[in-house]
Design a protein around this motif. Sequence first.
Motif, PDB file in Angstrom:
ATOM      1  N   GLU A  10       0.845  -1.201   0.000  1.00 33.02           N
ATOM      2  CA  GLU A  10       0.000   0.000   0.000  1.00 33.02           C
ATOM      3  C   GLU A  10       0.876   1.246   0.000  1.00 33.02           C
ATOM      4  N   THR A  11       1.916   1.246   0.830  1.00 32.64           N
ATOM      5  CA  THR A  11       2.836   2.381   0.943  1.00 32.64           C
ATOM      6  C   THR A  11       4.259   1.864   0.741  1.00 32.64           C
ATOM      7  N   SER A  24       1.737  20.928  -9.267  1.00 32.20           N
ATOM      8  CA  SER A  24       2.007  20.249  -7.984  1.00 32.20           C
ATOM      9  C   SER A  24       0.789  20.266  -7.064  1.00 32.20           C
ATOM     10  N   ASP A  25      -0.086  21.271  -7.215  1.00 28.48           N
ATOM     11  CA  ASP A  25      -1.272  21.296  -6.345  1.00 28.48           C
ATOM     12  C   ASP A  25      -2.339  20.298  -6.786  1.00 28.48           C
ATOM     13  N   ARG A  26      -2.059  19.573  -7.871  1.00 29.75           N
ATOM     14  CA  ARG A  26      -2.968  18.495  -8.289  1.00 29.75           C
ATOM     15  C   ARG A  26      -2.357  17.120  -8.032  1.00 29.75           C
ATOM     16  N   ILE A  27      -1.221  17.101  -7.335  1.00 27.22           N
ATOM     17  CA  ILE A  27      -0.598  15.814  -6.956  1.00 27.22           C
ATOM     18  C   ILE A  27      -0.717  15.649  -5.447  1.00 27.22           C
ATOM     19  N   TYR A  28      -1.545  14.727  -5.021  1.00 27.05           N
ATOM     20  CA  TYR A  28      -1.718  14.419  -3.600  1.00 27.05           C
ATOM     21  C   TYR A  28      -0.911  13.159  -3.302  1.00 27.05           C
ATOM     22  N   GLY A  29       0.275  13.351  -2.712  1.00 29.43           N
ATOM     23  CA  GLY A  29       1.170  12.235  -2.439  1.00 29.43           C
ATOM     24  C   GLY A  29       1.167  11.833  -0.980  1.00 29.43           C
ATOM     25  N   LEU A  30       2.146  10.981  -0.611  1.00 30.27           N
ATOM     26  CA  LEU A  30       2.270  10.500   0.768  1.00 30.27           C
ATOM     27  C   LEU A  30       2.326  11.689   1.729  1.00 30.27           C
ATOM     28  N   GLY A  31       1.518  11.608   2.797  1.00 34.82           N
ATOM     29  CA  GLY A  31       1.515  12.694   3.780  1.00 34.82           C
ATOM     30  C   GLY A  31       0.338  13.642   3.608  1.00 34.82           C
ATOM     31  N   VAL A  70      -3.650  10.883  -7.017  1.00 34.57           N
ATOM     32  CA  VAL A  70      -3.897  10.573  -5.601  1.00 34.57           C
ATOM     33  C   VAL A  70      -3.138   9.291  -5.299  1.00 34.57           C
ATOM     34  N   THR A  71      -2.014   9.422  -4.590  1.00 35.60           N
ATOM     35  CA  THR A  71      -1.082   8.298  -4.470  1.00 35.60           C
ATOM     36  C   THR A  71      -0.461   8.230  -3.079  1.00 35.60           C
ATOM     37  N   THR A  72      -0.023   7.050  -2.690  1.00 37.72           N
ATOM     38  CA  THR A  72       0.748   6.914  -1.447  1.00 37.72           C
ATOM     39  C   THR A  72       2.250   7.054  -1.738  1.00 37.72           C
ATOM     40  N   LYS A  73       2.616   7.315  -2.992  1.00 35.62           N
ATOM     41  CA  LYS A  73       4.012   7.576  -3.346  1.00 35.62           C
ATOM     42  C   LYS A  73       4.351   9.001  -2.897  1.00 35.62           C
TER      43      LYS A  73
END
Length: 268
Positions: free
Chosen positions: A59-60, A180-187, A158-161
């Motif tokens: 998952e992560t 970058s404001d359209r990339i929701y990564g880990l955290g 939308v990623t856990t990366k």
Amino acid sequence: MSDLYALDFDGVLCDSCGESSLSALKAAKIRWPDLFKGSDSAMEQWIIDQMHVVRPVVETGYENLLLVRLLLEIQIPSIRKSSVAAGLTIEGILENWSKLKPVIMEDWNENRDALIDLFGKVRDEWLEKDLSSWIGANRFYPGIADALKFASSKLYIVTTKQGRFADALLRELAGVAIPSDRIYGLGTGPKVEVLKLLQSQPEHKGLKLHFVEDRLATLKNVIKEPELDGWSLYLGNWGYNTQKEREEAASIPRIHVLELSDFSKKLK
């Protein structure tokens, strides 16, 4: 009506298993150097090969380190510190990872945040020292780069990366610049919370909402949230999932099992 697509990254857009497995092996050797004294190149190649098989459970990213060490312990009884390694099979990992993970974390006295940091540092170092070989250990699935470039839909990742790695791969390998404001990564929080955030934004009012993921467990989490009933859900059958999971997904009315060719057409 226009469309908004929230897209998972690893296993939907990018086959990153080669890079994540090699990075995990490097990181595991740093974290547990003594354990690898008894391994050789053949053993390490076996581990990398098996990582491609067990990848659906991840998952992560940091979990890749746990899998590398567990595979090593399965092969070398003398170094075992885990109560579950004896008699454990690849099939057993695929079937029971959610139960195995907390046990080995406790047996090995490991800290999730420390493993995340180490994994990130190893990747950063590889990326800085040799960008071309880091990029080359990843590949976008066929047709994805063009589908992203020419998409008429509004796209979010939308990623856990960790977001910086997704951004680097999109730019360097796919030739796609997603703000970058359209990339929701880990955290940035659990995916269900990101989807709630996206649907609540005034500029998204009236858009058709789509979420594409390769992990069945993540889609099932979305289904548990009544306020996310407006999302169309898709399991990418080309990603990191098993035949058993694809069959289960096909039996759930909310989930559409998606072919790669159909996915590319949808974005356009």
